[in-house]
Design an enzyme around this catalytic site. Structure first.
Site, PDB file in Angstrom:
ATOM      1  N   GLY A 205       0.586  -1.248  -0.077  1.00 25.66           N
ATOM      2  CA  GLY A 205      -0.005   0.037   0.112  1.00 25.66           C
ATOM      3  C   GLY A 205       1.202   1.357  -0.049  1.00 25.66           C
ATOM      4  N   PRO A 206       0.618   2.474  -0.247  1.00 26.27           N
ATOM      5  CA  PRO A 206       0.817   3.795  -0.259  1.00 26.27           C
ATOM      6  C   PRO A 206       1.211   3.638   1.451  1.00 26.27           C
ATOM      7  CG  PRO A 206      -1.367   3.868  -1.208  1.00 26.27           C
ATOM      8  CD  PRO A 206      -1.723   2.716  -0.877  1.00 26.27           C
ATOM      9  N   GLY A 208       1.985   5.335   4.739  1.00 27.83           N
ATOM     10  CA  GLY A 208       1.204   6.553   5.436  1.00 27.83           C
ATOM     11  C   GLY A 208      -0.206   5.530   5.351  1.00 27.83           C
ATOM     12  N   THR A 209      -0.815   4.239   5.088  1.00 25.89           N
ATOM     13  CA  THR A 209      -1.788   4.034   5.130  1.00 25.89           C
ATOM     14  C   THR A 209      -2.102   2.357   6.067  1.00 25.89           C
ATOM     15  OG1 THR A 209      -1.369   1.848   3.407  1.00 25.89           O
ATOM     16  CG2 THR A 209      -1.714   3.756   2.657  1.00 25.89           C
ATOM     17  N   LYS A 211       0.152   0.206   7.405  1.00 26.56           N
ATOM     18  CA  LYS A 211       0.374  -1.713   7.050  1.00 26.56           C
ATOM     19  C   LYS A 211       1.214  -1.522   8.583  1.00 26.56           C
ATOM     20  CE  LYS A 211       2.968  -0.189   3.329  1.00 26.56           C
ATOM     21  NZ  LYS A 211       2.479   1.585   3.610  1.00 26.56           N
ATOM     22  N   THR A 212       2.802  -0.646   8.963  1.00 21.63           N
ATOM     23  CA  THR A 212       3.312  -1.011  10.321  1.00 21.63           C
ATOM     24  C   THR A 212       2.139  -1.585  11.607  1.00 21.63           C
ATOM     25  OG1 THR A 212       4.913   0.099   9.292  1.00 21.63           O
ATOM     26  CG2 THR A 212       5.008  -0.340  11.752  1.00 21.63           C
ATOM     27  N   HIS A 427      -6.221  34.261 -13.570  1.00 29.52           N
ATOM     28  CA  HIS A 427      -5.675  32.455 -13.762  1.00 29.52           C
ATOM     29  C   HIS A 427      -6.604  31.613 -13.187  1.00 29.52           C
ATOM     30  CE1 HIS A 427      -2.958  29.487 -14.684  1.00 29.52           C
ATOM     31  NE2 HIS A 427      -3.221  29.067 -13.641  1.00 29.52           N
ATOM     32  N   GLU A 428      -6.703  31.468 -11.553  1.00 29.39           N
ATOM     33  CA  GLU A 428      -7.497  30.901 -10.490  1.00 29.39           C
ATOM     34  C   GLU A 428      -8.611  31.135 -11.498  1.00 29.39           C
ATOM     35  OE1 GLU A 428      -6.010  29.117  -9.131  1.00 29.39           O
ATOM     36  OE2 GLU A 428      -3.724  29.592  -9.831  1.00 29.39           O
TER      37      GLU A 428
END
EC number: 3.4.24.-
Length: 689
Positions: A205-206, A208-209, A211-212, A427-428
């Site tokens: 997984g990416p 910060g998801t 896993k640990t 622009h914004e």
């Protein structure tokens, strides 16, 4: 070893000090006259020397000084003086019985004193080797222990125990590892049935998801020892250290079985073998080979389970992923809206929230956020609240934290010229107006011309629901949205700027992916072009494979240009037809600098009209009134939804209760029928008797 060095160094130092004291202070001190040879010679000739002790070319003894006092003396005979002449004089004085002469062999140094320099050099070498090994191993290991595993053992009594209740937003992932926990608690049940629990589980997984964190929960739920180590801790500067540490890790694990070994960032040691330009042996490959052997070598009942985490499964060696090693993969992705709400509830604990903070709304406004992002979001909200000297975290503060996490720090102090403010505003405004006019783009959440991070301004769009697929139409309209800023600059200011550089990069990337990866080109058909696999140690461009001809490459470029040009023409058409909307939004940005979703919607639809002479204090009250009405409507809608959910829950509870009563009734009927059958059997037995 460290204690040994401390004790040995103490005794060696004490021995040297005692020896120094004995050599220098052990003998009684006596006043001695140091005579040069000429003075000694005159005293000898004049019969003033009564004793002479010869040791090689030095002379010691007793003489009578100028005050007629007998004193000890010491002198040295230079080599230039004739020894024969001195001998004649001494013989003459001996014959006259006025001089007592004695001699001694050359002094010899004790053997232990002669060994001191050698011992000292050996000690210096040992100390140097000890310091060198300490530095090479990070200072935390002992001498000659560089082949030992660096894995850290976590037991139940170390810190807070993490269980599945502490993990929010990962319901499916937790269900995937529940049988792993059951195996660690009750291994006999699986062994007796001939079942084999997965020897290795790979968390993918990416960053910060969680896993640990999920792996720690597995260890905490099962209540077994938990070894943790990083993939980079195996290989260091010494050859063979990696394989030795793998062996030592598994030996420790077998002593603590059942247990879990967690290898974080396993791609550091588990990359594909044979990669790179060199043909020499790779220490990392030797470590990987040893890991493969250990994983497939222990028995089924030893209770050692390997759990690893990586965000790069594409570069792992295929032998590592085969059945019998990492034969189960658990995908840990970003949580959905329900999971985000649960994670927000976890990280909101211990933080005083104001009554207006709605976690469901925040969950909808944070699509794509990982658990680490959500934790950072709530922490930033708390920091912003403290900066404002407020006691509770308000909803607007959390929304400000969302913007800060996504776009970066707001830079209100930056001095910007009026010309650049106008350029940024149009622009914004171009981005925002195009996003509003298109039907398949995400709604505008915020527009600002205040610089944040590296951007001079930004337009934030957020989806109303989680998306897992993107259609061709959505990708085309996304390109149109990205080109809105560049086209607005050209239409209004008749010039273009470098502010659209990032937009153009994303436009080119999306258009190329549509053609080469997703087969969305009508001309080239449903095909992919280019090989996505490349060597893991070399640059992607250096090793990318072109499995198509030069003619096809030219057609790919034409199709990419076609997608971009069509989107550019549509953007010009939309902004030209809605030029009044573009001017209104740009003027509002110049006055207010920031427009949230409600303000943008009201100004775009004309619900609030901003005149040329209106000031901020005239506009803000109008916006606040309309926002209050919308929030009240949202609260009423959410209350209605909660009411419906409560009704559904009551129905589920009643159904479960009814099912339970039916089961009890069926069970009682069966027991009654069994009792009747037993009575009949007993009656028949009595008749037979």
């Amino acid at each position: 070893m460290r204690k040994f060095f401390r004790g040995a160094s103490f005794y060696i130092l004490a021995f040297i000090i005692i020896l120094f004291i004995v050599q220098n202070f052990g003998r009684p001190t006596q006043e001695i006259d140091e005579l040069d040879f000429s003075e000694f010679y005159r005293a000898l000739v004049n019969d003033r020397v009564t004793e002479a002790h010869l040791v090689e070319r030095s002379v010691e003894g007793i003489w009578v000084n100028n005050n007629n006092e007998e004193m000890s003396y010491r002198s040295f005979v230079p080599e230039v003086f004739s020894e024969e002449r001195l001998t004649l004089i001494i013989e003459e004085k001996i014959d006259q019985e006025g001089l007592r002469v004695s001699a001694a062999p050359p002094p010899t140094t004790p053997w232990f004193i002669e060994l001191l320099p050698s011992i000292f050099m050996v000690l210096i070498f040992i100390v140097f080797w000890f310091v060198f090994m300490q530095q090479s191993q990070g200072g935390g290991n002992r001498v000659m222990s560089f082949g030992k595993s660096k894995a850290k053992l976590h037991k139940d009594d170390e810190g807070k125990r993490i269980t599945f209740d502490d993990v929010a937003g990962l319901d499916e992932e937790k269900a995937e590892v529940e049988e792993l926990v059951d195996f660690l608690k009750n291994p006999k049940k699986y062994i007796e049935l001939g079942a084999r629990i997965p020897k290795g589980i790979l968390m993918i997984g990416p960053p910060g998801t969680g896993k640990t964190y999920l792996t720690k929960a597995v260890a905490g739920e099962a209540g077994v020892p938990f070894f943790s180590i990083s993939g980079s801790d195996f290989v260091e500067m010494f050859v063979g250290v990696g394989a030795s540490r793998v062996r030592d890790l598994f030996e420790q694990a077998k002593k603590s079985a059942p247990c879990i070994i967690f290898i974080d960032e396993i791609d550091a040691v588990g990359r594909k073998r044979g990669a790179g330009l060199g043909g020499g042996h790779d220490e990392r490959e030797q470590t990987l080979n040893q890991l493969l052997v250990e994983m497939d070598g222990f028995g089924i009942n030893e209770g050692i389970i390997i759990v690893a985490a990586t965000n790069r499964p594409d570069i792992l060696d295929p032998a590592l992923l085969r059945p019998g090693r990492f034969d189960r993969q658990v995908m840990v992705g970003a949580p959905d809206i329900k999971g985000r709400e649960q994670i927000l509830q976890v990280h909101a604990k211990g933080k005083p929230l104001d009554e207006d903070v709605n976690l469901k709304v925040l969950a909808r406004r944070t699509p794509g956020f990982t658990p680490a992002d959500i934790e950072n979001l709530m922490n930033e909200a708390a920091l912003l609240t403290a900066r404002k000297n407020e006691k509770k975290i308000k909803m607007e503060t959390v929304e400000e934290a969302i913007t800060k996490v996504i776009a970066g720090l707001e830079k209100k102090s930056r001095v910007i010229s009026e010309k650049e403010r106008k350029l940024t505003a149009y622009h914004e405004a171009g981005h925002a107006v195009v996003a509003k006019l298109l039907t398949h783009t995400d709604p505008v959440h915020q527009v600002t011309i205040i610089p944040r991070g590296r951007a001079g301004g930004f337009t934030m769009t957020l989806p109303t629901e989680d998306k897992y697929y993107v259609t061709k139409t959505e990708m085309q309209e996304h390109i149109v949205h990205l080109l809105g800023g560049r086209v607005a600059e050209k239409l209004v200011l008749h010039d273009i700027s470098t502010g659209a550089s990032n937009d153009l990069q994303r436009v080119s990337s999306i258009a190329r992916a549509m053609v080469t990866q997703y087969g969305m080109s009508d001309k080239l058909g449903s095909m992919t072009f280019g090989d996505g696999d490349s060597e893991v140690f070399l640059g992607r461009d250096f090793t990318s494979k072109h499995n198509y001809s030069e003619e096809v490459a030219a057609e790919i470029d034409q199709e990419i240009r076609k997608f971009v040009e069509e989107a550019y023409m549509l953007t010009e058409k939309l902004l030209t037809e809605n030029m009044d909307k573009l001017h209104v939004i740009a003027q509002a940005l110049l006055k207010l600098e920031t427009l949230d979703a409600d303000a943008f919607e009201m100004i775009f639809t004309g619900e609030i009209v901003i005149g040329k002479d209106d000031q901020l204090e005239d506009i803000q009250p109008k916006l606040n009134v309309v926002k209050a009405k919308k929030r009240a409507a949202e609260a009423a809608e959410e209350a209605e939804v909660a009411k419906e959910d409560a009704k559904k829950q009551d129905v589920k509870v009643s159904l479960k209760k009814q099912e339970k009563e039916e089961l009890i009734e069926v069970s009682s009927d069966k027991e009654e029928e069994k009792d009747n059958q037993d009575d009949q059997d007993n009656e028949e037995n009595r008749k037979e008797e």
